[in-house]
Design a protein around this motif. Structure first.
Motif, PDB file in Angstrom:
ATOM      1  N   MET A   1      -4.417   0.347  -0.382  1.00  0.00           N
ATOM      2  CA  MET A   1      -3.381  -0.505   0.208  1.00  0.00           C
ATOM      3  C   MET A   1      -3.799  -0.851   1.638  1.00  0.00           C
ATOM      4  O   MET A   1      -4.142   0.035   2.421  1.00  0.00           O
ATOM      5  CB  MET A   1      -2.046   0.231   0.215  1.00  0.00           C
ATOM      6  CG  MET A   1      -0.922  -0.518   0.898  1.00  0.00           C
ATOM      7  SD  MET A   1       0.654   0.381   0.747  1.00  0.00           S
ATOM      8  CE  MET A   1       1.028   0.056  -0.966  1.00  0.00           C
TER       9      MET A   1
ATOM     10  N   LEU B   1      -0.046  -5.764   3.449  1.00  0.00           N
ATOM     11  CA  LEU B   1       1.381  -5.692   3.725  1.00  0.00           C
ATOM     12  C   LEU B   1       1.613  -5.634   5.231  1.00  0.00           C
ATOM     13  O   LEU B   1       0.727  -5.255   5.997  1.00  0.00           O
ATOM     14  CB  LEU B   1       1.984  -4.440   3.068  1.00  0.00           C
ATOM     15  CG  LEU B   1       1.924  -4.368   1.541  1.00  0.00           C
ATOM     16  CD1 LEU B   1       2.526  -3.055   1.069  1.00  0.00           C
ATOM     17  CD2 LEU B   1       2.652  -5.543   0.907  1.00  0.00           C
TER      18      LEU B   1
ATOM     19  N   TYR C   1       8.157   4.249   5.398  1.00  0.00           N
ATOM     20  CA  TYR C   1       6.873   3.943   4.760  1.00  0.00           C
ATOM     21  C   TYR C   1       6.982   3.976   3.240  1.00  0.00           C
ATOM     22  O   TYR C   1       6.400   3.126   2.547  1.00  0.00           O
ATOM     23  CB  TYR C   1       5.793   4.904   5.255  1.00  0.00           C
ATOM     24  CG  TYR C   1       5.203   4.470   6.580  1.00  0.00           C
ATOM     25  CD1 TYR C   1       4.336   3.381   6.646  1.00  0.00           C
ATOM     26  CD2 TYR C   1       5.536   5.128   7.762  1.00  0.00           C
ATOM     27  CE1 TYR C   1       3.803   2.965   7.859  1.00  0.00           C
ATOM     28  CE2 TYR C   1       5.007   4.715   8.979  1.00  0.00           C
ATOM     29  CZ  TYR C   1       4.145   3.636   9.022  1.00  0.00           C
ATOM     30  OH  TYR C   1       3.632   3.214  10.226  1.00  0.00           O
ATOM     31  N   GLU C   2       7.717   4.915   2.720  1.00  0.00           N
ATOM     32  CA  GLU C   2       7.851   4.990   1.265  1.00  0.00           C
ATOM     33  C   GLU C   2       8.621   3.786   0.721  1.00  0.00           C
ATOM     34  O   GLU C   2       8.353   3.305  -0.383  1.00  0.00           O
ATOM     35  CB  GLU C   2       8.524   6.302   0.871  1.00  0.00           C
ATOM     36  CG  GLU C   2       7.618   7.503   1.091  1.00  0.00           C
ATOM     37  CD  GLU C   2       8.207   8.792   0.574  1.00  0.00           C
ATOM     38  OE1 GLU C   2       9.416   8.802   0.219  1.00  0.00           O
ATOM     39  OE2 GLU C   2       7.465   9.802   0.514  1.00  0.00           O
ATOM     40  N   LYS C   3       9.571   3.279   1.477  1.00  0.00           N
ATOM     41  CA  LYS C   3      10.296   2.074   1.073  1.00  0.00           C
ATOM     42  C   LYS C   3       9.348   0.890   0.947  1.00  0.00           C
ATOM     43  O   LYS C   3       9.529   0.006   0.096  1.00  0.00           O
ATOM     44  CB  LYS C   3      11.402   1.771   2.088  1.00  0.00           C
ATOM     45  CG  LYS C   3      12.277   0.587   1.711  1.00  0.00           C
ATOM     46  CD  LYS C   3      13.393   0.382   2.730  1.00  0.00           C
ATOM     47  CE  LYS C   3      14.260  -0.806   2.349  1.00  0.00           C
ATOM     48  NZ  LYS C   3      15.361  -1.010   3.341  1.00  0.00           N
ATOM     49  N   LEU C   4       8.323   0.861   1.788  1.00  0.00           N
ATOM     50  CA  LEU C   4       7.330  -0.202   1.750  1.00  0.00           C
ATOM     51  C   LEU C   4       6.303   0.014   0.642  1.00  0.00           C
ATOM     52  O   LEU C   4       5.513  -0.879   0.334  1.00  0.00           O
ATOM     53  CB  LEU C   4       6.636  -0.272   3.118  1.00  0.00           C
ATOM     54  CG  LEU C   4       5.746  -1.472   3.427  1.00  0.00           C
ATOM     55  CD1 LEU C   4       6.546  -2.778   3.407  1.00  0.00           C
ATOM     56  CD2 LEU C   4       5.076  -1.302   4.788  1.00  0.00           C
ATOM     57  N   GLY C   5       6.307   1.198   0.053  1.00  0.00           N
ATOM     58  CA  GLY C   5       5.326   1.524  -0.981  1.00  0.00           C
ATOM     59  C   GLY C   5       4.114   2.258  -0.461  1.00  0.00           C
ATOM     60  O   GLY C   5       3.160   2.502  -1.195  1.00  0.00           O
ATOM     61  N   VAL C   6       4.146   2.633   0.823  1.00  0.00           N
ATOM     62  CA  VAL C   6       3.046   3.375   1.438  1.00  0.00           C
ATOM     63  C   VAL C   6       3.335   4.858   1.232  1.00  0.00           C
ATOM     64  O   VAL C   6       4.091   5.476   1.985  1.00  0.00           O
ATOM     65  CB  VAL C   6       2.921   3.029   2.936  1.00  0.00           C
ATOM     66  CG1 VAL C   6       1.759   3.780   3.565  1.00  0.00           C
ATOM     67  CG2 VAL C   6       2.753   1.529   3.127  1.00  0.00           C
ATOM     68  N   THR C   7       2.732   5.433   0.212  1.00  0.00           N
ATOM     69  CA  THR C   7       3.021   6.805  -0.191  1.00  0.00           C
ATOM     70  C   THR C   7       1.765   7.670  -0.102  1.00  0.00           C
ATOM     71  O   THR C   7       0.645   7.156  -0.121  1.00  0.00           O
ATOM     72  CB  THR C   7       3.584   6.819  -1.622  1.00  0.00           C
ATOM     73  OG1 THR C   7       2.724   6.054  -2.474  1.00  0.00           O
ATOM     74  CG2 THR C   7       4.984   6.201  -1.655  1.00  0.00           C
TER      75      THR C   7
ATOM     76  N   LYS D   1      -1.706   7.436  -2.167  1.00  0.00           N
ATOM     77  CA  LYS D   1      -2.498   6.206  -2.146  1.00  0.00           C
ATOM     78  C   LYS D   1      -3.573   6.243  -1.062  1.00  0.00           C
ATOM     79  O   LYS D   1      -3.459   6.941  -0.061  1.00  0.00           O
ATOM     80  CB  LYS D   1      -1.591   4.997  -1.929  1.00  0.00           C
ATOM     81  CG  LYS D   1      -0.630   4.747  -3.078  1.00  0.00           C
ATOM     82  CD  LYS D   1       0.294   3.581  -2.782  1.00  0.00           C
ATOM     83  CE  LYS D   1       1.263   3.351  -3.941  1.00  0.00           C
ATOM     84  NZ  LYS D   1       2.241   2.286  -3.639  1.00  0.00           N
TER      85      LYS D   1
END
Length: 336
Positions: free
Chosen positions: A224, A251, A275-281, A284
Motif C-alpha cells: 500500500m 492513498l 489508520y485502520e479506517k483507511l485500510g492501513v493495517t 500489510k
C-alpha cells in the motif's frame, strides 16, 4: 509473621501508595485507558499502568524508546553515551538558544542529488562521516529535536534505521516544549571529540523503498502506497513539480493529522483507529511517500514506532522523482 511475608507486605503497601499517587497525577491518561476498555481496578493493572505512564516506552525487547519526553532528557543530560542533535531549520535559532550539550546539524546536509534527482538521502559513506564529526559512533544514543510538530527529527531516525543504528529517539514536542517546561537553555557550543563511525557491512534496505520497487507495486500490487502530503498537493490543485497529482494507486492521509495542535503525537488508540479506517493495517506492506521523503519519514516513524507496524518503508524519491519520469502514471483528484 515471617521475614518474607513482612517484606511482601511492605512492598505491597508501598506500591499501592505509589500507584494511587501516580494515578491521580496522570488522571487524563488513566481516563484514556479506561475509555479504551481497560479496567483499572486491581493492583496488577495499576502497576502495569504505572510502568506505562512513568517510564520511557520500549517498543521491542532490548530496544530503547524511540520517543522520549523533555523530562526524560533533562534527567539524562549528563549521560556520556547520549548525543543530542538539533535539526531546526535555521542555525540562527540554535545560536539564540538550544538544549545544553546539543550539536547543531542543518537538516539539508543529509540530502544530495542522486543521478540528477534532487534531495535523495546521502550515500552511507557520507552519512557515517557526518555522524563521526558530531561525536557519534554505533554505540551512541542519539536524541534529536527540531521545531514542535516537525518531520526533520523522524527523517534522521529513518536515515539511522537505514544504517542499522538502533539507539536513536525523537524528543517529543520539540524545542518549544523544552522551553515551555522551563528547562535550562544555553548559547554555548558543546565540546565534541570526533569519532570514527564505520560504514555498516549491511544496509537495511527493508526500511527504504526504491523507484523500481514502487513501480512494481503500482503495476502488480503487493503493498500500500500512502501519500502524506497536504491534500491539495495530492489532488494536483497545487504543486511545484513538472506534473502535478499523485502516484497512481496511492492513498491520501496528511502527516500532520497524526499530531495535536501543540505538536505532540495523538493518543495511540486514536491513531490506530484512523489508520485502520483507511485500510492501513499492520499485516500489510506500507510504503510512505510525499514530495521529497521528509513528511513521509514522519508517517514512517508513526507507523513503525508508535503503532508497531512491522513492514513500513519510506520512499525518499517520492513525487520529486516519480513525477519527472514521463512514462510513470500520475493521477489527479481524490481517486487513488
Amino acid at each position: 509473621m515471617s521475614l518474607v511475608a513482612d517484606i511482601f507486605m511492605l512492598l505491597t503497601n508501598t506500591l499501592q501508595t505509589i500507584s494511587t499517587t501516580v494515578l491521580k497525577a496522570h488522571a487524563p491518561s488513566v481516563r484514556r485507558y479506561s475509555m479504551a476498555g481497560f479496567k483499572i481496578r486491581s493492583l496488577p493493572v495499576v502497576l502495569m499502568l504505572v510502568l506505562t505512564l512513568t517510564t520511557s516506552p520500549v517498543w521491542a525487547a532490548g530496544q530503547e524508546a524511540k520517543v522520549v519526553g523533555t523530562q526524560w532528557l533533562q534527567d539524562n543530560l549528563s549521560r556520556p553515551d547520549i548525543r543530542i542533535v538539533d535539526v531546526r531549520s535555521s542555525v540562527a535559532d540554535y545560536w539564540q538558544s538550544h538544549i545544553p550539550g546539543a550539536v547543531y546539524m542543518n537538516p539539508e546536509v543529509m540530502r544530495l542529488a542522486d543521478r540528477g534527482v534532487p534531495v535523495k538521502l546521502l550515500p552511507p559513506e557520507a552519512l557515517v562521516i557526518m555522524l563521526g564529526k558530531m561525536g557519534i559512533d554505533p554505540k551512541t544514543m542519539v536524541v534529536v529535536y527540531a521545531e514542535a510538530g516537525d518531520f526533520k527529527g523522524p527523517y534522521l531516525v529513518w536515515a539511522l534505521d537505514y544504517l542499522g543504528h538502533k539507539r536513536v529517539a525523537v524528543m517529543e514536542g520539540g524545542f518549544s516544549k523544552w522551553q515551555k517546561d522551563g528547562f535550562l537553555i544555553t548559547q554555548d557550543y558543546p565540546e565534541i571529540v570526533a569519532k570514527v563511525y564505520p560504514r555498516p557491512e549491511k544496509l537495511h534496505h527493508e526500511v527504504r523503498a526504491s523507484l523500481d520497487e514502487v513501480k512494481k507495486v503500482v503495476v502488480s500490487g503487493g503493498a500500500m502506497i500512502l501519500d502524506v502530503r497536504p491534500v491539495e498537493l495530492y489532488t494536483g490543485e497545487k504543486g511545484p513539480w513538472k506534473r502535478k497529482g499523485h502516484i497512481k494507486g496511492s492513498l491520501s492521509r496528511f502527516w500532520g493529522e497524526d499530531l495535536t495542535t501543540d505538536g505532540m503525537w495523538k493518543d495511540r488508540v486514536e491513531l490506530k483507529a484512523a489508520y485502520e479506517k483507511l485500510g492501513v493495517t499492520p499485516e500489510k506492506q506500507i510504503i510512505t511517500s510525499c514530495g521529497q521523503g521528509q513528511m513521509s519519514a514522519h508517517t514512517y516513524f508513526t507507523l513503525k514506532y508508535l503503532l508497531n507496524y512491522p513492514n513500513v518503508r519510506n520512499y525518499d524519491g517520492s513525487f520529486n522523482e516519480w513525477s519527472n519520469i514521463k512514462d510513470l502514471p500520475v493521477e489527479t483528484g481524490m481517486t487513488p
